[in-house]
Enzyme design. Structure first.
Site, PDB file in Angstrom:
ATOM      1  N   ARG A  50       0.799  -1.220   0.000  1.00 47.10           N
ATOM      2  CA  ARG A  50       0.000   0.000   0.000  1.00 47.10           C
ATOM      3  C   ARG A  50       0.832   1.270   0.000  1.00 47.10           C
ATOM      4  NH1 ARG A  50      -2.953  -3.854   1.809  1.00 47.10           N
ATOM      5  NH2 ARG A  50      -1.012  -4.410   2.795  1.00 47.10           N
ATOM      6  N   THR A  51       1.773   1.336   0.921  1.00 46.29           N
ATOM      7  CA  THR A  51       2.475   2.606   1.108  1.00 46.29           C
ATOM      8  C   THR A  51       3.259   2.960  -0.150  1.00 46.29           C
ATOM      9  OG1 THR A  51       2.613   2.096   3.452  1.00 46.29           O
ATOM     10  CG2 THR A  51       4.009   3.875   2.659  1.00 46.29           C
ATOM     11  N   LYS A  79      26.212  -4.190  -1.198  1.00 49.26           N
ATOM     12  CA  LYS A  79      27.666  -3.987  -1.296  1.00 49.26           C
ATOM     13  C   LYS A  79      28.209  -3.316  -0.041  1.00 49.26           C
ATOM     14  CE  LYS A  79      27.440  -3.269  -6.307  1.00 49.26           C
ATOM     15  NZ  LYS A  79      27.663  -2.271  -7.362  1.00 49.26           N
ATOM     16  N   ARG A 100      11.298   3.858   3.757  1.00 52.70           N
ATOM     17  CA  ARG A 100      10.877   2.883   4.776  1.00 52.70           C
ATOM     18  C   ARG A 100      12.107   2.089   5.172  1.00 52.70           C
ATOM     19  NH1 ARG A 100       5.734  -1.038   4.606  1.00 52.70           N
ATOM     20  NH2 ARG A 100       4.843   0.937   5.291  1.00 52.70           N
ATOM     21  N   HIS A 128       4.922   6.195  11.640  1.00 53.47           N
ATOM     22  CA  HIS A 128       4.409   6.010  10.275  1.00 53.47           C
ATOM     23  C   HIS A 128       3.401   7.138  10.039  1.00 53.47           C
ATOM     24  CE1 HIS A 128       3.210   4.227   6.596  1.00 53.47           C
ATOM     25  NE2 HIS A 128       2.990   2.988   6.977  1.00 53.47           N
TER      26      HIS A 128
HETATM   27  C1  NCD Z   1       1.817  -1.121   8.263  1.00 56.57           C
HETATM   28  C2  NCD Z   1       3.289  -0.872   8.423  1.00 56.57           C
HETATM   29  O1  NCD Z   1       4.084  -1.115   7.522  1.00 56.57           O
HETATM   30  O2  NCD Z   1       3.636  -0.380   9.495  1.00 56.57           O
HETATM   31  N1  NCD Z   1       1.430  -1.276   6.944  1.00 56.57           N
HETATM   32  C3  NCD Z   1       1.073  -0.162   6.222  1.00 56.57           C
HETATM   33  O3  NCD Z   1       1.885   0.689   5.946  1.00 56.57           O
HETATM   34  N2  NCD Z   1      -0.214  -0.021   5.897  1.00 56.57           N
HETATM   35  C4  NCD Z   1       1.258  -2.128   9.179  1.00 56.57           C
HETATM   36  C5  NCD Z   1       1.798  -3.521   9.166  1.00 56.57           C
HETATM   37  O4  NCD Z   1       2.721  -3.864   8.430  1.00 56.57           O
HETATM   38  O5  NCD Z   1       1.258  -4.325   9.940  1.00 56.57           O
END
Ligand code: NCD
Length: 298
Positions: A50-51, A79, A100, A128
């Protein structure tokens, strides 16, 4: 230059302005060429559906382009390149970076080495912020954000979405309820932070009573990848599940949210109930991330 690192950096009026902007975008009011010559650098050191995809889709809807590092295995990370060097380099290629990373604090560190805005798309068990804005937006579509009972269910120890959301809710006059397996309670530093911000946290151990107390139930997945070993994961796996029968206890207007992906913590039978809002929530990633991108590089 404005980085988006932690929801704690947002005040209530910043949050409301952003949600208002997303609402206008949802209604179709935006310039499809606003980011025509802009490039977003996409750096994901952890899995994502999703993100990543909604940041890229948001960029595309505004006329912009994304360049993706690809999986860690396909990059110079294997590397031995440091995060600081990767960021220095990519900030020469892109107008903003979405990052991320499995380490808490990685986005803050990246911001120090970046010459372009950094958007934190999740740093370990830390924060997040864009997910939290999506969560708040989805709640606001159903009810006013003030004066409500919000329950956080699941992995409150490692779940960054729960930490971010809890902090954001301190800007609104809510009562927070928590229910977590014993080893996965909210960390003491987060509890302290919430207390300092004047929020009442009610801890529950009975899921039925918890369910009956809420206007919003925020369900989270057990963050298996953050456990030190598999035994400690299996000790708590499948220890809670939201089912249609459980939701018979809920207030009529209560909504169920989940940042997704879900494993087994929400029974698929819940999906068809009016309480279920997690797929709308995922869809809301687009207007929210469009509003964020316009804010930082528009
Ligand atoms: C979440 C995350 O990556 O923190 N996912 C997201 O971004 N919607 C939640 C998760 O991974 O459980």
């Amino acid at each position: 230059m404005r980085h988006i690192i932690s929801i704690k950096d947002f005040e209530k009026r910043d949050i409301e302005a952003l949600l208002d902007r997303a609402e206008a975008i949802d209604a179709g009011t935006y310039d499809r060429h606003a980011l025509d010559d802009r490039i977003l650098g996409v750096l994901f050191f952890e899995p994502s559906t999703r993100t990543r995809m909604s940041f890229e889709a948001a960029m595309a809807r505004l006329g912009g382009t994304s360049i993706d590092m690809g999986g860690v295995e396909a990059s110079s990370v294997v590397k031995g390149e440091t995060l600081a060097d990767t960021i220095r380099v990519v900030s020469g290629y892109a107008d903003a970076i979405v990052l991320r990373h499995p380490k808490e604090g990685a986005a803050r560190l990246a911001a120090e080495f970046s010459s372009v805005p950094v958007l934190n798309a999740g740093d370990g068990a830390g924060q997040h912020p864009s997910q939290t804005l999506i969560d708040l937006y989805t709640i606001r579509q159903a009810m006013p954000l003030e004066g409500i009972d919000v329950g956080l269910l699941g992995d409150l120890r490692y779940g960054r979405t729960a930490h971010s959301l809890a902090y954001a809710l301190t800007e609104f006059n809510v009562t927070l309820h928590t229910l977590a397996p014993q080893s996965l309670e909210m960390p003491p530093n987060v509890m302290e932070g919430l207390k300092d911000r004047g929020v009442e946290v009610v801890r529950h151990d009975d899921i039925e009573e918890f369910t009956a107390s809420l206007d919003v139930m925020y369900v989270t997945r057990i963050q298996r990848e953050r456990f030190p070993d598999t035994a400690s994961y299996y000790a708590v796996a499948s220890s809670y599940r939201v089912t249609p029968e459980l939701l018979e206890r809920a207030r009529e207007q209560m909504i169920v949210l989940h940042p997704l992906p879900r494993v087994d913590e929400i029974d698929p039978g819940v999906d068809a109930l009016p309480h279920a809002r997690y797929f709308e929530q995922a869809r809301n990633g687009i207007p929210i991330r469009m509003a964020l991108l316009l804010g930082v590089i528009g």
